[in-house]
Design an enzyme around this catalytic site. Structure first.
Site, PDB file in Angstrom:
ATOM      1  N   THR A  71       0.501 -24.149  34.452  1.00  0.00           N
ATOM      2  CA  THR A  71       1.657 -25.051  34.385  1.00  0.00           C
ATOM      3  C   THR A  71       2.812 -24.460  33.596  1.00  0.00           C
ATOM      4  OG1 THR A  71       0.143 -26.907  34.536  1.00  0.00           O
ATOM      5  CG2 THR A  71       2.321 -27.390  33.712  1.00  0.00           C
TER       6      THR A  71
ATOM      7  N   THR B  48      -4.001 -24.418  31.008  1.00  0.00           N
ATOM      8  CA  THR B  48      -4.691 -24.944  29.824  1.00  0.00           C
ATOM      9  C   THR B  48      -6.188 -25.193  30.034  1.00  0.00           C
ATOM     10  OG1 THR B  48      -4.088 -27.220  30.406  1.00  0.00           O
ATOM     11  CG2 THR B  48      -2.617 -26.036  28.905  1.00  0.00           C
ATOM     12  N   ASP B  49      -6.635 -25.364  31.278  1.00  0.00           N
ATOM     13  CA  ASP B  49      -8.042 -25.726  31.507  1.00  0.00           C
ATOM     14  C   ASP B  49      -9.017 -24.817  30.756  1.00  0.00           C
ATOM     15  OD1 ASP B  49      -7.318 -27.745  33.361  1.00  0.00           O
ATOM     16  OD2 ASP B  49      -9.113 -27.333  34.547  1.00  0.00           O
TER      17      ASP B  49
ATOM     18  N   LYS C 164     -10.017 -27.296  24.166  1.00  0.00           N
ATOM     19  CA  LYS C 164      -9.269 -28.376  24.813  1.00  0.00           C
ATOM     20  C   LYS C 164     -10.091 -29.650  24.691  1.00  0.00           C
ATOM     21  CE  LYS C 164      -6.633 -29.589  28.924  1.00  0.00           C
ATOM     22  NZ  LYS C 164      -6.122 -29.215  30.259  1.00  0.00           N
TER      23      LYS C 164
END
Lengths: 437, 437
Positions: free
Chosen positions: A101, A177-178, A254
């Site tokens: 992203t 970010t995953d 995360k």
């Protein structure tokens, strides 16, 4: 890209093109906005509008009426080249983009989000970066981070090393970010770096008014100019745009699917906060590796046949045997509590030991130390040869075993590597206090 | 139990027995305390002393000198029977014991910890429970909770239902903490209860001065007397003994390996706090099922062939195929971010769908909603038939799938059950605010 089938016909009939401002009425409700291009894999029924609020909505064209409000400009992805003249008073920072992203750019004419195929696009979308440094961009991958894998970790490490060898004073790695924390851990083990390497991402794409992309990138560039010559991870500290935190790349995770402050240091404090372009240590006495003039060291051999297995009530021992039979070279267990699994796994764990396959125990609690000496089950698991790695989180443990087995085939050596702190991944014994912070 | 080998000889030579107060000197340091009995699986080199501080230490006898200070009483596990006469003004609470640290009793003569084979032992160790209620005890299992499995969940549910049918006004289930949240979720799905069912445990055994066992038990009895007729989980709220929290049994998770406040509500607030014997709702407007005179309903059919698989960078699709080939009836994936897995798993996920094996997606972030409609990978996973379950945590999702497949073989029905809130497991959409609380 583009529309097809019934949505294409619907738009053609109304004389509407991508980029036009249109009004759609359906079930007595009207929406006005810019018609966006579709992302990949469009179905043939929905069109996407960017509303004035900045949000995008999809509308099923069946039963809808469309009206052209203003003809839009044609999409223009060819932005003018930036003046990239080098300012000798500023440090040289390289942005290595892997996708995700944060590495998306907005076509401001259509509002559509496109992957940034070159990091130059990133700079064009964020020209303020040039206030802080001379920016050199390189897009080495363009993937969503759920598709990251060890092979790509190694490719990223080599690109970072190349940039450092070419004189970069600091590196920013743009990443989805995953799985960003898996990659930040991997880069830590693969790279012994004399300059900062800062991994960053975004939870909202830059076409959203609430995007965190810009602040995370700017803060990462600030961190890349600093004295902290480790692989770190830089993201929002809170839901609002108050400041960013710089986390140790091996002790971060995360923790929320959508929040912008999703990344959290586990069992330790973050290293620094970055607020309004200034970096401050969270704890003045904290240890970190300082910037130096030494050469970067690259250790990018990885063993991909490693499994991460979560234990659960009812898990069958066969799952361990399966991995042994399939030629796996190492297994990380995500056990319960202090580092336990059901006792029915013990014979298969013994078999792994006898097959020279290291099995490493972590805890699905995530926070706290693994200690297999407290209860009888833990002691039996230790007797079956399972390795304990203190307060290392499961994700980092998996990454480290992939790396350790790439460095040596000697199992005793692997065990020693796993239990020795290399890049901040094994912390203080007093980590009890860093709970949910 | 007892000593063997060199430690036995060492003690015999000094004329020392279990329960004696002795002084051990080694490397010029002396320790004085009560010689404890060893737990199971003793090695032959260590003896265990209970120090005045209340802590136990193990000492390697090699090179140590022992000195008898005071001859102790013989161990006495046969405590006198309690007066269990029923007080008609007090509610009847049943303690169903499954094992674990909370269900251990201390022999105060020797300081040794023994499993409580009957719940009467629990009461003898915690006679203050009788101030709050008439206590009926039943030990149905005596296992460490890492060895829990669906078969034992069902046995526990049947025992709880029996106690309710026999007139209990509330139930406390004593359980090891490792997998306590899996069991509390399972009991929620299996039992539609007209009275409170409170699952509790302890992080420190009751021979430790810092034991949380007593406060957790007392608070659970208070909760079992309350109006909250759900299956809840009651544990310490903070590291000190300030108060306990009553968590919804389907939205709670062990988050720290050692801390006493390890259990945390995820994506929601706890239902109530229990302080000094008084229960107060955390949110006065919160919904909970109220006590009634209806009959307990038991739905204890479970399908044990269900797997919980954590996704990680580099995971191979074969692991899905393996579970299909082994006859598994359902799979829960613990994906990354909003509910993703690497795209190389897609063909195997399609195969699961074609084989009528439901695959349910959760997130290893733990906090936040799964939403597979945001990114292209998510949409592809949905197209492969994978079911999204909103903000349900992975552990509860696994338990629920074990239960749902026990209720029906109709896959559409299973999907509907998984996506419908039954016992508080699927919460508000605004759960973003309940992060790390």
């Amino acid at each position: 890209m583009g529309y097809k089938g019934s949505s294409q016909k619907f738009l053609e009939l109304s004389g509407i093109s991508i980029g036009d401002i249109i009004k759609i009425t359906k079930n007595n409700v009207s929406y006005q906005g810019i018609l966006l291009d579709r992302a990949e894999d469009p179905d043939d029924k929905h069109i996407v509008l960017k509303l004035d609020s900045g949000y995008n909505i999809g509308i099923d064209v069946v039963g809808a009426l469309a009206e052209l409000v203003t003809k839009g400009d044609k999409p223009n992805l060819e932005l003018p080249p930036l003046d990239m003249g080098k300012d000798v008073d500023k440090p040289d920072i390289s942005i290595v983009s892997t996708g995700g992203t944060v590495a998306s750019v907005v076509d401001y004419k259509t509002g559509a989000v496109h992957p940034a195929f070159t990091a130059d696009d990133l700079i064009r979308a964020n020209p303020e970066l040039l206030v802080h440094a001379n920016i050199n961009g390189e897009a080495i991958l363009n993937i969503l981070s759920e598709n990251m894998k060890p092979e790509y970790w190694a490719k990223t490490a080599r690109s970072v090393a190349d940039e450092i060898n070419n004189g970069a004073d600091g590196i920013v790695v743009a990443h989805g970010t995953d799985t960003m924390h898996y990659t930040s851990a991997a880069l830590n083990f693969m790279l012994d770096t004399p300059v900062p390497v800062v991994v960053t991402g975004a939870q909202r794409s830059s076409d959203r008014p609430s995007s965190d992309a810009f602040m995370n990138l700017i803060s990462s560039v600030v961190a890349a100019k600093s004295d902290i010559a480790e692989v770190t991870l830089c993201m929002h500290a809170e839901e609002d745009d108050s400041y960013c935190l710089l986390h140790r790349g091996t002790k971060v995770r995360k923790m929320h699917t959508t929040r912008r402050d999703t990344f959290r240091s586990i069992n330790t404090l973050p290293i620094a906060k970055i607020e309004k372009g200034k970096l401050k240590l969270v704890d003045k006495n904290s240890n970190y590796k300082k910037r130096s003039n030494e050469n970067v060291q690259l250790h990018d051999d990885l063993e991909e046949k490693v499994a991460l297995i979560k234990s659960y009530p009812g898990i069958e021992a066969d799952i361990i045997d399966y991995h042994i039979d399939k030629g796996y070279k190492g297994i990380v267990l995500e056990g319960t509590g202090l580092g336990h699994c059901p006792e029915n796994l013990l014979p298969s764990l013994e078999r792994a030991k006898d097959s020279d396959i290291p099995v490493v125990m972590t805890s699905q609690c995530l926070y706290g130390l693994v200690n297999m000496n407290v209860y009888s089950t833990g002691r039996k698991i230790v007797s079956a040869g399972v390795i304990s790695v203190f307060d290392m989180i499961p994700e980092t443990t998996y990454v480290k075993l992939v790396w350790a087995l790439g460095q040596t085939e000697n199992i005793e050596e692997v065990k020693k590597i796993m239990q020795t702190n290399i890049a901040g991944e094994i912390g203080e014994k007093s980590s009890e206090k860093y709970f949910l912070n």
